[in-house]
Enzyme design. Sequence first.
Site, PDB file in Angstrom:
ATOM      1  N   ASP A 276       0.854  -1.185   0.000  1.00  0.00           N
ATOM      2  CA  ASP A 276       0.000   0.000   0.000  1.00  0.00           C
ATOM      3  C   ASP A 276       0.894   1.241   0.000  1.00  0.00           C
ATOM      4  O   ASP A 276       1.790   1.372   0.845  1.00  0.00           O
ATOM      5  CB  ASP A 276      -0.907   0.016   1.239  1.00  0.00           C
ATOM      6  CG  ASP A 276      -1.908   1.160   1.193  1.00  0.00           C
ATOM      7  OD1 ASP A 276      -2.989   0.967   0.631  1.00  0.00           O
ATOM      8  OD2 ASP A 276      -1.587   2.239   1.727  1.00  0.00           O
ATOM      9  N   GLU A 319      -4.611   2.339  -4.523  1.00  0.00           N
ATOM     10  CA  GLU A 319      -3.160   2.446  -4.388  1.00  0.00           C
ATOM     11  C   GLU A 319      -2.543   1.188  -3.802  1.00  0.00           C
ATOM     12  O   GLU A 319      -1.412   1.209  -3.325  1.00  0.00           O
ATOM     13  CB  GLU A 319      -2.800   3.659  -3.527  1.00  0.00           C
ATOM     14  CG  GLU A 319      -3.229   3.574  -2.086  1.00  0.00           C
ATOM     15  CD  GLU A 319      -4.621   4.141  -1.831  1.00  0.00           C
ATOM     16  OE1 GLU A 319      -4.901   4.513  -0.687  1.00  0.00           O
ATOM     17  OE2 GLU A 319      -5.412   4.204  -2.788  1.00  0.00           O
TER      18      GLU A 319
END
Length: 539
Positions: A276, A319
């Site tokens: 992440d 993301e």
Amino acid sequence: MSQKKYQNMLAQRTENIFEEWKARGSLTERELYYFLHKLKGTSGTIGLQQLSLFCASQLEILTSSNDQKIPVSSLENLKNRIRSHFDSTIDVKKEEFQLPDRYINRLDTETFVLIIDQDLEFVSYLKELLEKLGAQVIISLNGKRGIEQFYSMRPSIVIIDAKLPDMTGFEVLDQIAEPARQKNTTLAISSEEVTKEILIETYRRGAMDLISKPFDMDVFFPYLFNRQMRQHAISSSMITDSLTGVGNRRYFDETINILAKKADQSETTFSLVIIDLDHFKQVNDLYGHPAGDEVLQRFGEIIKEEKREGDYGFRYGGEEFALLFDNIHAEDTVHAVERIREKFNDAIFTSNEETFEVTFSAGSATYEGNTANLVSAADQALYEAKRSGRNQTVIYDQSKRKVKRKLIVIIVDDDSFIRQILQQTLLGLNSSDIDITVKTYADGPSFLEDDWYSPDAYFIVLLDGVMPKMDGLEVLSRLKSDHAKTNVTVSMMTARKSANDIKAALWLGADDYIIKPFQPAEVLGRIDKLANRLFDKRE
């Protein structure tokens, strides 16, 4: 579903406009034209077809470019004709659209609709209908907020009014059309005017559809079902994420199942790493979404450059990325991940002559016979990496206590009964992966002055719109002015009669609204959906 409440809202808004005219004494023909233009579209959608037809007839004798003054005193007959269509003696049932039972919950849970339109009566009515179909709906009353919601909430369908208060719908398209195409998002322009020129601009700027106002619901809902089926068909046929060039979520699901089957048959194993990007929303907020896309693209390139033959890279959603390593334990993935980290940490990004860097956190776990448990384990390790400082890789340790993601629901309402019943209801929102805490405040000042915020938790704030010590809108304004609090979602609680409060709240950045009076189960369902949206970034 009763359309009467939306008709009452429109009637009140119209009377307010008449009062403004009276105070001014005159208005231009251009202003009158656009008033009737908007009224035509809204009234036809919420069941006042005769009023819509009347407005259309008046538009035929007006022009949109004439700034000649018209005395308000000369418009009494027009105003009375309009008022007559709001008369309570109208047979509402005869004109009302009846949602067929077969449409209830017809849309799946992945259908997430963003409506960008300044007409509150219209969007409120549409939101209520779509939620009965099973969709989740977010409203933006202007283009700037709509663009922000598009990037932060990742809708599957976006309906944009051609005329917005701060920009045109086509200008919104210019900023979201390309990422929408990459994400297989349906874009549609809605307009009271449907001309060849508008149709050309709709297609040229990147939208798929032009929807005429007022909406014909008998046509609109089959249209939605058609677009949902198309999205599913396209998603199931693609294996590459078009923005980053790595595998997409569908390809990840296929690959992890293939590796699991191979491991089960050969008594080997494999590992999963979930990655992440740290503080990525702040990148979008500070430098703009095009800069955020550049970061994602560069990270995808680095994955492709650094992964070995036989390793797999995927964009997991938003993301988040995932790496699959065949025949390797989690401990042995660290070297490969750190190779990616070293190269990514050296990357310098530029936006408006300002440079910035981005880091990432990662969690790694080894397959032990169940893919769902593997994903959960890697996700747990990732959360531990973020909680303990970010920019690092953590190996899942089964001996450690399971670390849950923190969701804090905050209720700000001066009514002690509302606070109590909501708190009791929300504490029943059980989850094996989420640690849920409920906090309550009797007024805005006590909430804002308290030390409630943490960057490592997710917050949903249920904020009453009208409170004695500090108005809910002022609380919202102060809360949204702190751009560092990117992990806070706000849902306003207000009465339907306070339509202006809803409008102001959406303008100030509220993410959703709940109408009082409400059923506790309704609030529970809404919070459950918002929580899933916050935690599940995997598309």
